[in-house]
Structures are given as structure tokens and as C-alpha cells.
Scaffold this motif. Structure first.
Motif, mmCIF file in Angstrom:
data_model
loop_
_atom_site.group_PDB
_atom_site.id
_atom_site.type_symbol
_atom_site.label_atom_id
_atom_site.label_comp_id
_atom_site.label_asym_id
_atom_site.label_seq_id
_atom_site.Cartn_x
_atom_site.Cartn_y
_atom_site.Cartn_z
ATOM 1 N N THR A 16 1.432 61.632 -21.288
ATOM 2 C CA THR A 16 0.654 62.370 -20.431
ATOM 3 C C THR A 16 -0.664 62.931 -20.751
ATOM 4 O OG1 THR A 16 2.909 62.837 -19.847
ATOM 5 C CG2 THR A 16 1.238 64.509 -18.901
ATOM 6 N N LYS A 17 -0.565 63.068 -22.052
ATOM 7 C CA LYS A 17 -1.910 63.919 -22.618
ATOM 8 C C LYS A 17 -2.899 62.910 -22.605
ATOM 9 C CE LYS A 17 -3.522 65.282 -27.013
ATOM 10 N NZ LYS A 17 -3.026 64.785 -28.239
ATOM 11 N N LYS A 18 -2.829 61.696 -22.899
ATOM 12 C CA LYS A 18 -3.738 60.824 -23.106
ATOM 13 C C LYS A 18 -4.407 60.106 -21.563
ATOM 14 C CE LYS A 18 -5.215 58.743 -26.574
ATOM 15 N NZ LYS A 18 -6.602 58.933 -27.491
ATOM 16 N N ILE A 19 -3.449 59.857 -20.865
ATOM 17 C CA ILE A 19 -3.894 59.151 -19.589
ATOM 18 C C ILE A 19 -3.227 60.091 -18.436
ATOM 19 C CG2 ILE A 19 -4.214 57.039 -20.735
ATOM 20 C CD1 ILE A 19 -1.264 56.104 -19.367
ATOM 21 N N GLY A 20 -2.477 60.892 -18.473
ATOM 22 C CA GLY A 20 -2.127 61.964 -17.428
ATOM 23 C C GLY A 20 -1.104 61.283 -16.571
ATOM 24 N N TRP A 21 -0.298 60.330 -16.954
ATOM 25 C CA TRP A 21 0.795 59.852 -16.465
ATOM 26 C C TRP A 21 2.042 60.563 -16.497
ATOM 27 C CZ3 TRP A 21 5.781 57.735 -17.638
ATOM 28 C CH2 TRP A 21 6.389 57.136 -16.531
ATOM 29 N N LYS A 22 2.729 60.774 -15.308
ATOM 30 C CA LYS A 22 4.117 61.280 -15.488
ATOM 31 C C LYS A 22 4.914 60.728 -14.474
ATOM 32 C CE LYS A 22 2.872 66.350 -15.880
ATOM 33 N NZ LYS A 22 2.066 67.026 -15.092
ATOM 34 N N SER A 23 6.371 60.545 -14.834
ATOM 35 C CA SER A 23 7.201 60.031 -13.684
ATOM 36 C C SER A 23 7.427 61.096 -12.695
ATOM 37 C CB SER A 23 8.683 59.538 -14.261
ATOM 38 O OG SER A 23 9.360 60.732 -14.701
ATOM 39 N N GLU A 24 7.494 60.588 -11.383
ATOM 40 C CA GLU A 24 7.596 61.436 -10.275
ATOM 41 C C GLU A 24 9.213 61.463 -9.377
ATOM 42 O OE1 GLU A 24 4.097 60.291 -7.936
ATOM 43 O OE2 GLU A 24 2.717 61.328 -9.243
ATOM 44 N N ASN A 25 9.524 60.442 -9.495
ATOM 45 C CA ASN A 25 10.968 60.387 -8.825
ATOM 46 C C ASN A 25 12.111 60.492 -9.669
ATOM 47 O OD1 ASN A 25 10.856 58.500 -6.070
ATOM 48 N ND2 ASN A 25 9.392 57.684 -7.719
ATOM 49 N N GLN B 57 27.433 57.697 -23.505
ATOM 50 C CA GLN B 57 26.232 57.396 -23.851
ATOM 51 C C GLN B 57 25.066 57.725 -23.080
ATOM 52 O OE1 GLN B 57 28.756 55.293 -22.547
ATOM 53 N NE2 GLN B 57 28.170 53.233 -22.591
ATOM 54 N N THR B 58 23.962 58.046 -23.414
ATOM 55 C CA THR B 58 22.821 58.434 -22.678
ATOM 56 C C THR B 58 21.769 57.573 -22.548
ATOM 57 O OG1 THR B 58 21.926 59.942 -24.441
ATOM 58 C CG2 THR B 58 23.479 61.018 -23.028
ATOM 59 N N ARG B 59 20.974 57.668 -21.539
ATOM 60 C CA ARG B 59 19.746 56.881 -21.279
ATOM 61 C C ARG B 59 18.957 57.716 -20.234
ATOM 62 N NH1 ARG B 59 22.198 54.093 -24.232
ATOM 63 N NH2 ARG B 59 22.251 51.887 -24.617
ATOM 64 N N SER B 60 17.609 57.261 -20.482
ATOM 65 C CA SER B 60 16.623 57.647 -19.168
ATOM 66 C C SER B 60 16.402 56.486 -18.287
ATOM 67 C CB SER B 60 15.632 58.456 -19.665
ATOM 68 O OG SER B 60 14.737 57.695 -20.199
ATOM 69 N N PHE B 61 16.308 56.458 -17.076
ATOM 70 C CA PHE B 61 15.954 55.475 -16.113
ATOM 71 C C PHE B 61 14.642 55.651 -15.553
ATOM 72 C CE2 PHE B 61 20.719 55.854 -16.798
ATOM 73 C CZ PHE B 61 20.777 54.630 -17.399
ATOM 74 N N LEU B 62 13.854 54.803 -15.538
ATOM 75 C CA LEU B 62 12.508 54.870 -14.791
ATOM 76 C C LEU B 62 12.495 54.221 -13.324
ATOM 77 C CD1 LEU B 62 9.927 56.561 -14.875
ATOM 78 C CD2 LEU B 62 8.913 54.211 -15.471
ATOM 79 N N TYR B 63 11.999 54.778 -12.338
ATOM 80 C CA TYR B 63 12.291 54.171 -10.675
ATOM 81 C C TYR B 63 10.900 53.147 -10.887
ATOM 82 C CZ TYR B 63 12.497 53.361 -6.010
ATOM 83 O OH TYR B 63 12.713 52.611 -4.636
ATOM 84 N N ILE B 64 11.087 51.961 -10.202
ATOM 85 C CA ILE B 64 10.012 50.920 -10.311
ATOM 86 C C ILE B 64 8.688 51.395 -9.701
ATOM 87 C CG2 ILE B 64 10.726 50.169 -7.752
ATOM 88 C CD1 ILE B 64 9.294 47.936 -10.843
ATOM 89 N N ASP B 65 8.588 52.442 -8.753
ATOM 90 C CA ASP B 65 7.368 52.623 -8.234
ATOM 91 C C ASP B 65 6.614 53.729 -9.273
ATOM 92 O OD1 ASP B 65 8.037 51.690 -5.954
ATOM 93 O OD2 ASP B 65 8.110 53.682 -4.693
ATOM 94 N N ASP B 66 7.381 54.316 -10.120
ATOM 95 C CA ASP B 66 6.730 55.133 -11.393
ATOM 96 C C ASP B 66 6.272 54.143 -12.234
ATOM 97 O OD1 ASP B 66 6.965 57.811 -10.415
ATOM 98 O OD2 ASP B 66 9.140 57.803 -10.888
ATOM 99 N N CYS B 67 7.157 53.045 -12.408
ATOM 100 C CA CYS B 67 6.774 52.028 -13.458
ATOM 101 C C CYS B 67 5.314 51.161 -13.041
ATOM 102 C CB CYS B 67 7.751 51.160 -13.697
ATOM 103 S SG CYS B 67 7.531 49.578 -14.622
ATOM 104 N N ILE B 68 5.100 51.089 -11.989
ATOM 105 C CA ILE B 68 4.035 50.357 -11.404
ATOM 106 C C ILE B 68 2.717 51.201 -11.513
ATOM 107 C CG2 ILE B 68 2.777 49.273 -9.288
ATOM 108 C CD1 ILE B 68 5.127 47.414 -10.721
ATOM 109 N N LYS B 69 3.152 52.489 -11.481
ATOM 110 C CA LYS B 69 1.799 53.319 -11.551
ATOM 111 C C LYS B 69 1.488 53.376 -12.946
ATOM 112 C CE LYS B 69 -0.475 57.458 -9.985
ATOM 113 N NZ LYS B 69 -0.853 57.757 -11.341
ATOM 114 N N GLY B 70 2.391 53.567 -13.651
ATOM 115 C CA GLY B 70 2.493 53.805 -15.154
ATOM 116 C C GLY B 70 1.714 52.553 -15.779
#
Ligand code: GDC
Length: 336
Positions: A293-302, A219-232
Motif C-alpha cells: 500500500t505504501k509503495k504502490i497504493g494497492w489495497k483489497s476492496e471486496n 486454521q486461519t487464512r485470508s482470501f483475496l477476490y479475483i477482481d482485487d487480484c487483477i487490479k493488484g
């Protein structure tokens, strides 16, 4: 300086957001959580801290008084092992969001953030491993995760109508499996990244060769690191219009691939005991970030490997010092 209320401040994401505000010098913060204070993951004595149940409207009215911004992370939740077996409990969190929206309107609060979830997405789009990322529009027609996902979808909708009918500014992020240090790693609510780090740390410590893995590992997932989450979260909150955005990673991996990364970090290989009768959730899930990304420029970094390295290290420190998540929380207060 705006007065900010963080609901669920004793939890993982709420705790990190409060710490971020403190780092930025904002001290006008009110923290609220249903958990007794010695179970909060992060706790700061210098803030206004409340242990109360926001399922009670009077409490919601009380904590929102004179507040400008509300961030709502308060809900009864956890990883697959929790949400699959506690659907009613998860749905009861609708009272928290309902009360906070009503109280925000009553107390003329300026802006309201709601933490939604990738669990709102239509199940039929998540039937295979390595799916295309989910777009924000994939939540409809509605067929979300039973229990937890329905609550999130309903509450999203209520936010929208509080904006349309009453003019309350609302912002919504759909989180995709957020992980990192200072979060739960045992006890039944932990998600796969923390659970699998813990299992490998314990296997290495005990020199045991095998770990239990839920499902067949494909089974597959994507996981987001907390610092990226706070910025987002802050980027979504600061956006000029009412909208809903994915806050997730596009780095989709199978559970087996994530285990291989953790094995490399640990420098320890394990055999996998696949438990097909355990909670598995959807077959494949990942975020499509083109809209955010288009609307607010956010991307995950880690990258996942970078985030897992930091998470593994933190969990290993807790386990090596004989701590579990409850002991960790209590020690912060006892040591003061
Ligand atoms: O729990 P979770 O991280 O939640 O599980 C991801 C996958 O990892 C599941 O298929 C699960 O069976 C598998 N898995 C394998 N071993 C283990 O030891 C383990 N523990 C856990 N927990 N899982 C294991 C989550 C929700 C969240 C949130 C996010 C949003 O679902 O539980 O509350 O809303 O989604 O993306 P997951 O990704 O299914």
C-alpha cells in the motif's frame, strides 16, 4: 499498443487477466496454456491462442517472439489437496519459468511478470491461528511450503537475477489464496472457498445436514477476490522498480468463520464433519499489506462476504445446470 503474452491463459487468474485486457480494448494478446483449448476456463476466438507445453524451450522461444510484456501464470498447481500430494509435479513448473526467462532475454522482451505465492513464507511464522500478517521480508530465512513453495521461491530469485545480470525488467506478486467465479470448484485442485461453497450448495440441494471439512476448522487464512487480484497484478506490473509485493487480503478468518459466512449466503446451516487426516497446510496465514500500500497504493476492496456471495452464486449456477468444471469449460466452446 503493447503485445502481451499471457502464459496459463486457460487457468483462473490468467483467464481473468485476458478478459480484463479485452475489456480495455487491447487485442494484441497471445494466450498460451498446456491444457487443450476446450478445457480453458475462459476462451476468446479472436485472439492468438496456443495449446503448448512451456516446459519445452522451443515453445517458449516461439510464443515470446515479438512480445513486449509476458505474464506468467503457467504452473501445475491447486489447493492443499493437490500441492501436498504432488510436490514433484509442482516443482517441475520451474522449467516453465526458466524457459520463459531465457526466451524473454533471447527475444528482447521488455518486461516479465511472475505469479508467486504466499506459500513462499517461512513455516515457523505460520504455526498459530490468527497470526500477524506476513510481511514480504518473512520469506527469509527460507523455509517455504515443501514442493510448491520451494519452486516459487527459487523462481522469484531467478527473476531477480535476470534483472540484475541481464537487465530484464521483472515484477513479482505473492498471491494469497485467490478465489472467485470462473475457477475450479471440483475435481481435486479446488481451494477452500470454492470447495466449501460447493459442499454447502450440494448439502442444501440434497437436504443433507453435514459436510466434510479438512482439519479442525480452527486454521486461519485470508482470501483475496479475483477482481482485487487483477487490479493488484496490474499495479505491481506497472510499478517503476523491480520488487516483490503481497497481493492478498488482511481479513483473516478461521475456516469455521468462512463456513458461517457461506451458511448465511446459502441461508442453510450444516453440521461439520472434521477430517483431521486431510491436507491442512500451515496453521495460520494472512497478508500484511503495509508495504504494497505504501509503495504502490494497492489495497483489497471486496470483503470476504462480498466475494463469497459472487462466487457462491456462480458455483450454484454451474451445479444447478448439472455442470462440473470440465463440462463448464467444454460448453463454452461447444456452444460457439
Ligand atoms: O486448499 P486451501 O484453500 O489452500 O486450504 C485452506 C485451508 O482450508 C486448509 O487448511 C485446508 O485443510 C482447509 N480446508 C477445509 N476443508 C476443503 O474441502 C477444505 N478443500 C480444501 N481445498 N481445503 C479445505 C494455498 C495453496 C495455493 C496457493 C495459496 C496461497 O494453500 O494451496 O496453491 O498458493 O495457498 O495462499 P491453502 O490456503 O492452505
Amino acid at each position: 499498443m503493447k503485445k502481451i503474452l499471457v502464459c496459463g491463459a486457460g487457468g483462473f487468474i490468467g483467464g481473468h487477466l485476458v478478459s480484463h485486457f479485452i475489456e480495455k480494448g487491447n487485442t494484441k494478446i497471445i494466450c498460451a496454456d498446456i491444457k487443450p483449448k476446450n478445457f480453458w476456463f475462459q476462451f476468446n476466438d479472436n485472439l492468438e491462442n496456443h495449446c503448448l507445453d512451456l516446459k519445452d524451450y522451443d515453445n517458449a522461444l516461439k510464443v515470446t517472439q515479438d512480445v513486449d510484456y509476458i505474464f506468467n501464470f503457467a504452473c501445475n498447481m491447486g489447493g492443499m489437496g493437490f500441492i501436498e500430494n504432488n510436490k514433484a509435479e509442482c516443482m517441475i513448473s520451474v522449467l516453465v519459468n526458466t524457459n520463459l526467462l531465457r526466451a524473454a532475454k533471447e527475444n528482447n522482451c521488455e518486461k516479465y511478470f511472475f505469479s508467486s505465492s504466499a506459500c513462499v513464507y517461512n513455516a515457523s511464522k505460520q504455526k498459530n491461528s490468527f497470526i500477524s500478517g506476513l510481511k514480504e521480508t518473512d520469506a527469509y530465512p527460507a523455509d517455504p511450503e515443501d514442493g510448491y513453495g520451494w519452486e516459487k521461491l527459487f523462481s522469484e530469485r531467478m527473476c531477480r537475477h535476470f534483472t540484475e545480470d541481464f537487465g530484464l525488467e521483472t515484477r513479482i506478486a505473492r498471491y494469497h489464496n485467490i478465489y472467485g467465479p470462473l475457477g475450479t470448484f471440483d475435481g481435486g485442485r479446488e481451494k477452500a472457498p470454492a470447495a466449501l461453497c460447493r459442499k454447502i450448495i450440494q448439502a442444501k440441494k440434497n437436504n443433507s445436514k453435514s459436510i466434510d471439512v479438512w482439519g479442525d476448522g480452527e486454521q486461519t487464512r485470508s482470501f483475496l477476490y479475483i477482481d482485487d487480484c487483477i487490479k493488484g497484478t496490474l499495479d505491481v506490473f506497472n510499478h517503476s522498480e523491480q520488487d516483490i509485493f503481497n497481493i492478498g487480503s488482511e481479513e483473516q478468518v478461521s475456516i469455521i468463520q468462512m463456513i458461517e459466512m457461506i451458511e448465511e449466503i446459502a441461508d442453510f446451516k450444516v453440521d461439520k464433519n472434521y477430517q483431521l487426516d486431510k491436507p491442512k497446510g500451515v496453521r495460520g496465514r494472512s497478508s500484511d499489506n503495509s508495504y504494497v500500500t505504501k509503495k504502490i497504493g494497492w489495497k483489497s476492496e471486496n470483503t470476504l462476504k462480498e466475494g463469497l456471495t459472487k462466487t457462491y452464486k456462480w458455483i450454484e449456477e454451474q451445479i444447478n445446470s448439472g455442470s462440473n468444471i470440465d463440462k463448464f469449460c467444454r460448453s463454452k466452446i461447444d456452444n460457439k
